[in-house]
Design a protein around this motif. Structure first.
Motif, PDB file in Angstrom:
ATOM      1  N   UNK A   1       0.844  -1.190   0.000  1.00  0.00           N
ATOM      2  CA  UNK A   1       0.000   0.000   0.000  1.00  0.00           C
ATOM      3  C   UNK A   1       0.874   1.231   0.000  1.00  0.00           C
ATOM      4  N   UNK A   2       0.257   2.381  -0.336  1.00  0.00           N
ATOM      5  CA  UNK A   2       0.945   3.671  -0.297  1.00  0.00           C
ATOM      6  C   UNK A   2       0.042   4.641   0.446  1.00  0.00           C
ATOM      7  N   UNK A   3       0.481   5.085   1.612  1.00  0.00           N
ATOM      8  CA  UNK A   3      -0.250   6.087   2.380  1.00  0.00           C
ATOM      9  C   UNK A   3       0.377   7.440   2.091  1.00  0.00           C
TER      10      UNK A   3
ATOM     11  N   UNK B   1       8.261   2.143   4.583  1.00  0.00           N
ATOM     12  CA  UNK B   1       9.335   2.870   3.913  1.00  0.00           C
ATOM     13  C   UNK B   1       8.857   4.302   3.673  1.00  0.00           C
ATOM     14  N   UNK B   2       9.706   5.274   3.977  1.00  0.00           N
ATOM     15  CA  UNK B   2       9.371   6.676   3.736  1.00  0.00           C
ATOM     16  C   UNK B   2       9.877   7.081   2.360  1.00  0.00           C
ATOM     17  N   UNK B   3       8.997   7.706   1.582  1.00  0.00           N
ATOM     18  CA  UNK B   3       9.296   7.997   0.186  1.00  0.00           C
ATOM     19  C   UNK B   3       8.819   9.406  -0.170  1.00  0.00           C
TER      20      UNK B   3
ATOM     21  N   UNK C   1       4.878  -1.659   3.041  1.00  0.00           N
ATOM     22  CA  UNK C   1       3.975  -0.517   3.051  1.00  0.00           C
ATOM     23  C   UNK C   1       4.804   0.754   2.909  1.00  0.00           C
ATOM     24  N   UNK C   2       4.302   1.701   2.114  1.00  0.00           N
ATOM     25  CA  UNK C   2       5.028   2.929   1.829  1.00  0.00           C
ATOM     26  C   UNK C   2       4.249   4.132   2.349  1.00  0.00           C
TER      27      UNK C   2
END
Length: 268
Positions: A45-47, A69-71, A100-101
């Motif tokens: 997922x991408x939050x 992961x912080x992106x 999860x991102x």
């Protein structure tokens, strides 16, 4: 199909906004391309969030066995302390599969927040263009008898209109017409543009094809070099990202919001 287009996220004041059934958010360079690439590479997922501090807080609050992961980026550059920047090439299966991102960017995630009042939100880029069209056509088939409409929201750059997002908005409108219409004449077809911004985007895309000779991923990437967003990436030494962001129909999924606050996207 009724389509309203915002050329920037602040195109309409709060009092003028009507809740949309579907919102399609566009940030070609580069947030929606990154989101599509990451989910295609197997990310869970991408939050998304608006501020860097929010991203760090999400990581701190996460369970030890599920740290995201912080992106993202600010001003085209990676953020200190983050795991990934905002280049599609960074998001390989080896790096993001089953993770999860959390994503925050200068323009794309702000557009997601500005357009949050909707039933369904999807993220579009050139890399998943046909998949987005398929989704819109299916939605239209199921909603022809009501007043539901689609809102296309372009992220722009720092509040200003950017050509790359406008071109994709125009491509979406044109391809929906091609799929749904019996006539090649646009205004004879089933697409109803609810504001002039959609007509401007359509004209920009048609001009791009007929006068700029854009007919492939390679020619589109060359065209993106001439946009303000493209020039910004070249100046920041990310010219290579224009190839990934100009690639057409590489992926078959559409990032789909499954949680509103904070907005979270999964493969759809």
């Amino acid at each position: 199909m009724k389509i309203e287009t915002w050329l920037t996220p602040n195109a309409a004041g709060e009092s003028e906004r009507t809740r949309a059934s579907v919102v399609v958010v566009i940030d070609v360079l580069r947030a929606t391309t990154v989101a599509t690439t990451a989910l295609s590479a197997g990310a869970k997922s991408i939050t998304t969030c608006g501020e860097i501090e929010e991203a760090f807080a999400m990581k701190t609050a996460a369970a030890p066995d599920n740290v995201p992961l912080l992106c993202g980026e600010r001003g085209c550059q990676p953020i200190v302390g983050f795991d990934h920047g905002n280049s599609p090439g960074e998001y390989s299966p080896a790096g993001v599969s089953d993770r999860e991102l959390v994503l925050t960017t200068t323009n794309g995630t702000a557009a997601i927040q500005a357009a949050e009042d909707c039933d369904h939100m999807w993220l579009a880029c050139f890399a998943n263009l046909s998949a987005v069209i398929d989704r819109l056509v299916r939605w239209h088939s199921a909603n022809q008898e009501n007043d539901a409409f689609v809102r296309i929201v372009c992220a722009g750059t720092n509040g200003c209109v950017t050509t790359e997002d406008v071109l994709l908005a125009g491509a979406i409108i044109a391809m929906c017409h091609q799929r749904l219409a019996d006539s090649p004449r646009f205004y004879d077809g089933p697409i109803e543009l609810l504001n002039d911004s959609g007509a401007l985007a359509l004209s920009a895309w048609q001009h791009c094809i007929t006068h700029d000779g854009v007919n492939s991923s390679e020619t589109l990437a060359e065209r993106l070099k001439l946009t303000q967003g493209g020039k910004n990436l070249i100046a920041a030494n990310y010219a290579g990202d224009l190839v990934d962001c100009g690639s057409i129909d590489v992926f078959e999924l559409v990032p789909t919001r499954d949680q509103r606050a904070p907005a979270r996207f999964v493969a759809g």
